[in-house]
Design a protein around this motif. Sequence first.
Motif, PDB file in Angstrom:
ATOM      1  N   GLN A 197      81.301  74.460  55.928  1.00  0.00           N
ATOM      2  CA  GLN A 197      82.720  74.109  55.890  1.00  0.00           C
ATOM      3  C   GLN A 197      83.390  74.373  57.229  1.00  0.00           C
ATOM      4  O   GLN A 197      84.255  73.604  57.670  1.00  0.00           O
ATOM      5  N   THR A 198      82.983  75.436  57.907  1.00  0.00           N
ATOM      6  CA  THR A 198      83.546  75.746  59.228  1.00  0.00           C
ATOM      7  C   THR A 198      83.238  74.635  60.229  1.00  0.00           C
ATOM      8  O   THR A 198      84.110  74.204  60.999  1.00  0.00           O
ATOM      9  N   ALA A 199      81.978  74.163  60.225  1.00  0.00           N
ATOM     10  CA  ALA A 199      81.584  73.087  61.135  1.00  0.00           C
ATOM     11  C   ALA A 199      82.354  71.803  60.823  1.00  0.00           C
ATOM     12  O   ALA A 199      82.800  71.093  61.730  1.00  0.00           O
ATOM     13  N   VAL A 200      82.525  71.515  59.534  1.00  0.00           N
ATOM     14  CA  VAL A 200      83.260  70.316  59.122  1.00  0.00           C
ATOM     15  C   VAL A 200      84.736  70.428  59.497  1.00  0.00           C
ATOM     16  O   VAL A 200      85.336  69.464  59.998  1.00  0.00           O
ATOM     17  N   ASP A 201      85.331  71.590  59.273  1.00  0.00           N
ATOM     18  CA  ASP A 201      86.747  71.785  59.594  1.00  0.00           C
ATOM     19  C   ASP A 201      87.005  71.598  61.088  1.00  0.00           C
ATOM     20  O   ASP A 201      88.011  70.992  61.487  1.00  0.00           O
ATOM     21  N   THR A 202      86.101  72.129  61.917  1.00  0.00           N
ATOM     22  CA  THR A 202      86.247  71.966  63.367  1.00  0.00           C
ATOM     23  C   THR A 202      86.207  70.495  63.748  1.00  0.00           C
ATOM     24  O   THR A 202      87.024  70.017  64.545  1.00  0.00           O
ATOM     25  N   PHE A 203      85.259  69.774  63.168  1.00  0.00           N
ATOM     26  CA  PHE A 203      85.136  68.340  63.451  1.00  0.00           C
ATOM     27  C   PHE A 203      86.378  67.579  62.994  1.00  0.00           C
ATOM     28  O   PHE A 203      86.924  66.749  63.739  1.00  0.00           O
ATOM     29  N   GLN A 204      86.833  67.846  61.791  1.00  0.00           N
ATOM     30  CA  GLN A 204      87.976  67.117  61.232  1.00  0.00           C
ATOM     31  C   GLN A 204      89.252  67.376  62.034  1.00  0.00           C
ATOM     32  O   GLN A 204      90.068  66.467  62.236  1.00  0.00           O
ATOM     33  N   THR A 205      89.422  68.596  62.497  1.00  0.00           N
ATOM     34  CA  THR A 205      90.606  68.928  63.293  1.00  0.00           C
ATOM     35  C   THR A 205      90.613  68.142  64.603  1.00  0.00           C
ATOM     36  O   THR A 205      91.638  67.565  65.005  1.00  0.00           O
ATOM     37  N   LYS A 206      89.462  68.118  65.269  1.00  0.00           N
ATOM     38  CA  LYS A 206      89.367  67.378  66.529  1.00  0.00           C
ATOM     39  C   LYS A 206      89.434  65.870  66.292  1.00  0.00           C
ATOM     40  O   LYS A 206      89.977  65.129  67.131  1.00  0.00           O
ATOM     41  N   LEU A 207      88.927  65.419  65.153  1.00  0.00           N
ATOM     42  CA  LEU A 207      88.963  63.992  64.833  1.00  0.00           C
ATOM     43  C   LEU A 207      90.402  63.505  64.671  1.00  0.00           C
ATOM     44  O   LEU A 207      90.758  62.425  65.156  1.00  0.00           O
TER      45      LEU A 207
END
Length: 356
Positions: A197-207
């Motif tokens: 979830q941490t990796a996904v959250d980082t990606f989604q924020t930058k996306l």
Amino acid sequence: MLEYRGELVLSNCGSVYIMPAIQRRAIKGDIIMRKCSKRFLSAILGMTIIMAVTGCQSKKQDATNETLPVTKTQASETRKVQTVMGEIEVPTDPKKVVVNWYVGDVLALDLNVVGYFGWSHEGMPYYDKMMKTTGIKNWEREEVMTLDPDLIITYSKDDYEKFKSIAPVIVVPEGELNPIDRILFLGKSTGREEKAQTAVDTFQTKLAAAKETLHGDKFKDKTFSINEDWGSGSYGIYYETQSRGGTLLYNYLGLKKPEKLEQLIKEKGENREGLSYEVAADYFGDYMLWFHTYDSAEGEPSEYEKSAIWSSLPAVINNQVVSIPSSKAGLFYYSDVLSLTAQMDYLVDAINSIAK
């Protein structure tokens, strides 16, 4: 006082007389009884001391047993995971993971990778971690067995029967899940939900931030193409819509392909293919992601770049070509969340820097 010595009795005054037999037996019996009594008492006293000491030692042992923790050997706990190969049991906390292709996902989950099968390149965002583990040369039972894995993760269904006797095998066919759903699935399967979830959250924020930039006025109605020059004697100009940043560019950022390229893909059903030098220009976008092959010399123009066609391209004339050197080939090789995040960092800066 009399002193008994065998059959004689000596008085204090030194006289001697012979004692009758019956008296002698009585006195002798009395003496024997006294000696037996002393021995009996000594024995009882000895046993009492031994029992007391034993009792103290027993209490000390009991106290020690109460103080020290009790250790138990338990079988490794497992969890049940539903996969395309059915329900399988995997370790609750995998210790030694072998992975085919999905190396970025497994490293993002912070699992201990003891071996991976795939291409490694210094441009990959997790290259240093890859170098600390073992690159598998032959994806065969014998080589995998030497790594003694307790979990195997792969994209191929064939690997299930091939390796299931070595360790539990999680199969996620390529294209079955998108990169986000795949890492979330693998995170849940291996007890690493928070890491996933941490990796996904980082990606989604930058996306979200990248979309705001690339869908702004500067890029309104602009098209984007991904191309690589393989040479006139080979595949010509390759177009790409999935690898080399295609998944990020089109699936997540939602940028447009050139209309003619869209039609070609629908007609041929190919998401990547080579185009001849003569027709390739018809399929280029307003912005071009121009890849140099991984084995090309740094800064050396390709065959197509040296041609007269190159200098006439609108993207070249308008300085809207993002030239991606061979040193970055690894960055755009995989489409896991870590790679997508790093690709986004690189491309947003590169595209924004040349925007008119």
